[in-house]
Design an enzyme around this catalytic site. Structure first.
Site, PDB file in Angstrom:
ATOM      1  N   ASP A  59       0.842  -1.202   0.000  1.00  0.00           N
ATOM      2  CA  ASP A  59       0.000   0.000   0.000  1.00  0.00           C
ATOM      3  C   ASP A  59       0.882   1.260   0.000  1.00  0.00           C
ATOM      4  O   ASP A  59       1.816   1.359   0.798  1.00  0.00           O
ATOM      5  CB  ASP A  59      -0.885  -0.023   1.251  1.00  0.00           C
ATOM      6  N   HIS A  70      -0.503   4.519   0.022  1.00  0.00           N
ATOM      7  CA  HIS A  70      -1.224   5.696   0.535  1.00  0.00           C
ATOM      8  C   HIS A  70      -0.605   6.171   1.848  1.00  0.00           C
ATOM      9  O   HIS A  70      -0.523   5.399   2.798  1.00  0.00           O
ATOM     10  CB  HIS A  70      -2.697   5.348   0.748  1.00  0.00           C
ATOM     11  N   SER A 111      -5.240  -4.282   2.129  1.00  0.00           N
ATOM     12  CA  SER A 111      -4.402  -3.862   3.260  1.00  0.00           C
ATOM     13  C   SER A 111      -4.995  -4.304   4.590  1.00  0.00           C
ATOM     14  O   SER A 111      -4.258  -4.549   5.552  1.00  0.00           O
ATOM     15  CB  SER A 111      -4.227  -2.347   3.264  1.00  0.00           C
TER      16      SER A 111
END
Ligand code: B1M
Length: 213
Positions: A98, A100, A151
């Site tokens: 991930d 982000h 996630s």
């Protein structure tokens, strides 16, 4: 457009033209976090909606992320800082797979402004990296962030790996893909220490303070 609408529009359009003067105006009316959680987050939600509807491409979403990051760094010096003595040490990471990091970095700012010593491990952090850092840093808590549905699953695996490595400091999890229910039903049973779910960065600070007591 009203000031609030303009702020959301900078994020949606991925444009920084006029952003700083409008943030300065907004600071006369709102606290920095209210600006982030209000109009800027509304812009990000719209970006997510448009992206989902195939009306934005990844490159455009990246521009929006840049506007959000620029806004947060402009607002950061205006945020309240507590004078309290140093609190615990917290390792922070976005989980494996991930990228982000806007939410995680907001959590870092809020925790460090409130006396925590934050070690931010960045994005795509594997359980192995996390275990190695936990052994080296000896943190009081570990914070995991993740925005993708996969996630949430990765957090279950990470919790198992940490437990198997003998790590049991409190775990704080957050990010759009998670819920309190998923945390207590799926992550907590795989871990040997406390696991708490934070819905946003301020909630993360409250929880960190509670864990500390
Ligand atoms: Co992505 N992305 N993205 N993206 N992106 C989402 C998450 C998505 C919901 C958009 C959508 O489709 N509607 C979707 C996920 C779908 C899913 O799995 N259900 C998605 C997708 C699909 C993808 C890609 C797969 C797209 C692609 O390549 N085809 C790809 C994934 C890459 C990867 O990770 N491997 C991708 C890429 C990107 C960009 C790089 C372009 C960019 C990120 C840039 C960056 O972060 N540096 C991006 C963005 C910006 C988004 C959206 C639009 C906005 C996320 C954001 O920054 N929000 C997002 C849609 C949305 O959320 N509306 C979306 C603002 C931020 C402040 O909020 O991170 O939620 P957030 O943090 C909150 C809370 O969650 C909480 O506190 C914060 C508020 O105070 N929190 C914690 C978060 N972590 C915490 C940890 C804590 C405590 C609280 O304690 C430890």
């Amino acid at each position: 457009l009203t000031l609030e609408e303009r702020l959301a529009a900078y994020v949606v359009e991925g444009s920084k033209d006029g952003l700083i003067p409008d943030l300065e105006l907004a600071l006369k009316k709102y606290a920095p976090l209210e600006i982030i959680n209000g109009p800027l987050m509304r812009g990000m939600e719209e970006v997510g909606r448009l992206f989902n509807a195939n009306q934005l491409i990844v490159a455009e979403v990246l521009q929006s992320a840049e506007v959000m990051k620029a806004s947060v760094s402009f607002l950061e010096p205006f945020m309240e800082k507590s004078e309290s003595a140093a609190k615990g040490k917290i390792l922070l990471a976005t989980v494996k797979g991930d990228v982000h990091d806007i939410g995680k970095n907001l959590v870092e700012i809020i925790l460090s402004n409130n006396g925590y010593n934050v070690v931010n491990l960045g994005i795509k952090v594997t359980p192995e990296q996390l275990i190695a850092s936990a052994r080296e840093e000896n943190p009081d808590a570990i914070g995991l962030s993740g925005l993708l549905v996969k996630s949430a699953q990765q957090m279950v695996i990470t919790a198992q790996d940490l437990r198997e490595a003998g790590i049991h400091v409190p775990l704080m999890v957050g990010g759009a893909a998670l819920t309190r229910k998923f945390t207590s039903n799926r992550i907590a049973p795989e871990y040997s220490g406390i696991v708490v779910y934070a819905k946003d960065a301020m909630d993360g600070l409250d929880l960190a303070n509670k864990l500390q007591d």
